[in-house]
Design a protein around this motif. Structure first.
Motif, mmCIF file in Angstrom:
data_model
loop_
_atom_site.group_PDB
_atom_site.id
_atom_site.type_symbol
_atom_site.label_atom_id
_atom_site.label_comp_id
_atom_site.label_asym_id
_atom_site.label_seq_id
_atom_site.Cartn_x
_atom_site.Cartn_y
_atom_site.Cartn_z
ATOM 1 N N ARG A 194 6.386 12.425 -5.629
ATOM 2 C CA ARG A 194 5.142 12.699 -4.911
ATOM 3 C C ARG A 194 4.424 13.957 -5.402
ATOM 4 N N THR A 195 4.812 14.426 -6.569
ATOM 5 C CA THR A 195 4.119 15.566 -7.160
ATOM 6 C C THR A 195 3.525 15.153 -8.505
ATOM 7 N N THR A 196 2.350 15.691 -8.811
ATOM 8 C CA THR A 196 1.700 15.369 -10.079
ATOM 9 C C THR A 196 2.516 15.951 -11.239
ATOM 10 N N PRO A 197 2.525 15.291 -12.403
ATOM 11 C CA PRO A 197 1.671 14.162 -12.789
ATOM 12 C C PRO A 197 2.215 12.800 -12.375
ATOM 13 N N TYR A 198 3.109 12.762 -11.405
ATOM 14 C CA TYR A 198 3.754 11.541 -10.925
ATOM 15 C C TYR A 198 4.629 10.944 -12.022
ATOM 16 N N GLU A 199 5.228 9.811 -11.725
ATOM 17 C CA GLU A 199 6.230 9.228 -12.615
ATOM 18 C C GLU A 199 5.671 7.998 -13.309
ATOM 19 N N GLY A 200 6.035 7.827 -14.576
ATOM 20 C CA GLY A 200 5.640 6.619 -15.297
ATOM 21 C C GLY A 200 6.363 5.394 -14.753
ATOM 22 N N ILE A 201 5.732 4.238 -14.889
ATOM 23 C CA ILE A 201 6.338 2.993 -14.376
ATOM 24 C C ILE A 201 7.713 2.764 -14.991
ATOM 25 N N GLY A 230 0.786 -1.229 0.000
ATOM 26 C CA GLY A 230 0.000 0.000 0.000
ATOM 27 C C GLY A 230 0.817 1.277 0.000
ATOM 28 N N HIS A 231 2.118 1.156 -0.255
ATOM 29 C CA HIS A 231 2.964 2.356 -0.296
ATOM 30 C C HIS A 231 2.731 3.153 -1.577
ATOM 31 N N VAL A 232 2.324 2.458 -2.641
ATOM 32 C CA VAL A 232 2.012 3.116 -3.909
ATOM 33 C C VAL A 232 0.809 2.417 -4.531
ATOM 34 N N THR A 233 0.202 3.078 -5.500
ATOM 35 C CA THR A 233 -0.779 2.458 -6.377
ATOM 36 C C THR A 233 -0.365 2.788 -7.803
ATOM 37 N N VAL A 234 -1.015 2.139 -8.751
ATOM 38 C CA VAL A 234 -0.750 2.410 -10.162
ATOM 39 C C VAL A 234 -2.026 2.929 -10.791
ATOM 40 N N ASP A 235 -1.909 4.079 -11.443
ATOM 41 C CA ASP A 235 -3.036 4.672 -12.158
ATOM 42 C C ASP A 235 -2.632 4.779 -13.616
ATOM 43 N N GLY A 236 -3.139 3.859 -14.441
ATOM 44 C CA GLY A 236 -2.681 3.780 -15.822
ATOM 45 C C GLY A 236 -1.242 3.323 -15.838
ATOM 46 N N ASP A 237 -0.353 4.194 -16.306
ATOM 47 C CA ASP A 237 1.076 3.854 -16.281
ATOM 48 C C ASP A 237 1.837 4.728 -15.288
ATOM 49 N N ARG A 238 1.127 5.334 -14.342
ATOM 50 C CA ARG A 238 1.742 6.233 -13.369
ATOM 51 C C ARG A 238 1.830 5.595 -11.989
ATOM 52 N N VAL A 239 2.930 5.874 -11.295
ATOM 53 C CA VAL A 239 3.137 5.383 -9.931
ATOM 54 C C VAL A 239 2.657 6.471 -8.977
ATOM 55 N N VAL A 240 1.594 6.187 -8.249
ATOM 56 C CA VAL A 240 0.970 7.167 -7.366
ATOM 57 C C VAL A 240 1.323 6.841 -5.923
ATOM 58 N N GLU A 281 -0.212 6.133 1.383
ATOM 59 C CA GLU A 281 -0.080 6.717 2.723
ATOM 60 C C GLU A 281 0.504 5.754 3.747
ATOM 61 N N ALA A 282 0.914 4.565 3.322
ATOM 62 C CA ALA A 282 1.414 3.572 4.274
ATOM 63 C C ALA A 282 2.720 4.041 4.912
ATOM 64 N N SER A 283 3.005 3.513 6.110
ATOM 65 C CA SER A 283 4.251 3.859 6.800
ATOM 66 C C SER A 283 5.443 3.268 6.054
ATOM 67 N N ALA A 284 6.629 3.746 6.378
ATOM 68 C CA ALA A 284 7.845 3.316 5.681
ATOM 69 C C ALA A 284 8.071 1.817 5.864
ATOM 70 N N GLY A 326 12.722 0.717 1.802
ATOM 71 C CA GLY A 326 12.539 2.043 2.362
ATOM 72 C C GLY A 326 13.142 3.117 1.470
ATOM 73 N N GLU A 327 14.329 2.833 0.932
ATOM 74 C CA GLU A 327 14.956 3.776 0.008
ATOM 75 C C GLU A 327 14.117 3.929 -1.256
ATOM 76 N N ALA A 328 13.576 2.800 -1.734
ATOM 77 C CA ALA A 328 12.726 2.848 -2.927
ATOM 78 C C ALA A 328 11.485 3.686 -2.667
ATOM 79 N N SER A 329 10.862 3.473 -1.507
ATOM 80 C CA SER A 329 9.664 4.221 -1.152
ATOM 81 C C SER A 329 9.959 5.710 -1.027
ATOM 82 N N ALA A 330 11.097 6.038 -0.417
ATOM 83 C CA ALA A 330 11.468 7.446 -0.236
ATOM 84 C C ALA A 330 11.720 8.132 -1.566
ATOM 85 N N GLY A 331 12.075 7.354 -2.577
ATOM 86 C CA GLY A 331 12.377 7.922 -3.888
ATOM 87 C C GLY A 331 11.180 8.099 -4.794
ATOM 88 N N ILE A 332 9.982 7.725 -4.323
ATOM 89 C CA ILE A 332 8.783 7.869 -5.150
ATOM 90 C C ILE A 332 8.512 9.357 -5.405
#
Length: 201
Positions: A72-79, A41-51, A54-57, A64-70
Motif C-alpha cells: 500500500r505504499t508507492t510505487p506499489y508492487e508489479g503484477i 474493487g479491492h485493487v486496480t491495475v495501473d500499467g503493471d502495478r497493483v494499486v 478502498e473496498a471493505s475486506a 482476505g489474506e490476499a487483500s491484506a497482503g497488498i
C-alpha cells in the motif's frame, strides 16, 4: 466460491497427465485471487502495478489474506512480483483449506496427486459451481486453467477477455509460469552435468 478455489477444484478433477505442477498452480491461483480482488474493487491495475483500492475486506478468508497482503505504499508492487510473493506455496494452502472445509477428500485410487496426500474434489455445491463455470467456458477460468496446461495447453491470452486489467494479470501468469519452467530446465541441465562430472569419462 472464489475463482482461485474454482480453479483448484478444476485442476484436481481434470485428470490431466502429467498432474499440474504445484508451482505452476500456485502462480495461477495468485492470479485468480488478484482478478477477484480487481472485480470487487479491492485493487486496480495501473500499467503493471497493483494499486490498492478502498473496498471493505473480502468475506472469503484466503481472499482476505490476499487483500491484506497488498503493498500500500508507492510505487506499489508489479503484477508479476505479486504473483511470485503471494503464490509461494499457495496451492498447498488451498489444498489444506479445502480439505478442512470438506471440499476435498483423500483419494482412494488413481494417480492424480498434488502434494504429499492424494485428494479429490467431493461432490458438493462448490464443486458443481466450479464445474458449471468450466462448462460455460468462463473466459477467466479457462485462461488461467490453460496457463497451467489444462485443456490442451497454453492458449491465446486474449481469449475472449474484454477486461484490460484481467488480461494483464493472465499475461503475467503465463510469463511467470514460463520463467518457472526455464528455471526447472536450467536446474535439470545443471544436475545432469554435475552427475556426468562425477561419473567421469
Amino acid at each position: 466460491m472464489s475463482t482461485a478455489k474454482d480453479l483448484f477444484i478444476i485442476a484436481m478433477g481434470s485428470g490431466h497427465e502429467p498432474p499440474v505442477g504445484q508451482g505452476d498452480l500456485s502462480l495461477a491461483l495468485a492470479g485468480a485471487e488478484l482478478i477477484d480482488l480487481l472485480d470487487a474493487g479491492h485493487v486496480t491495475v495501473d500499467g503493471d502495478r497493483v494499486v490498492p483500492g478502498e473496498a471493505s475486506a473480502p468475506d472469503d478468508r484466503l481472499l482476505g489474506e490476499a487483500s491484506a497482503g497488498i503493498v500500500r505504499t508507492t510505487p506499489y508492487e508489479g503484477i508479476e512480483d505479486w504473483l511470485w510473493r503471494r503464490g509461494r506455496d499457495l496451492s498447498a494452502t488451498y489444498q489444506s483449506t479445502l480439505e478442512a472445509d470438506g471440499e476435498l477428500a483423500r483419494k482412494r485410487g488413481g494417480r492424480l496427486s498434488l502434494g504429499a496426500r492424494r485428494v479429490e474434489p467431493v461432490d458438493t455445491a462448490a464443486r458443481h459451481g466450479a464445474v458449471g463455470r468450466w462448462e460455460r467456458r468462463e473466459p477467466v477460468l479457462v485462461a488461467l486453467a490453460s496457463a497451467v496446461g489444462i485443456d490442451g495447453g497454453p492458449s491465446d491470452v486474449a481469449l475472449a477477455l474484454d477486461d484490460e486489467a484481467a488480461t494483464a494479470v493472465v499475461a503475467a501468469v503465463h510469463d511467470a509460469i514460463m520463467e518457472l519452467e526455464a528455471v526447472r530446465q536450467r536446474r535439470t541441465i545443471e544436475n545432469s552435468a554435475f552427475a556426468n562430472l562425477w561419473r567421469g569419462p
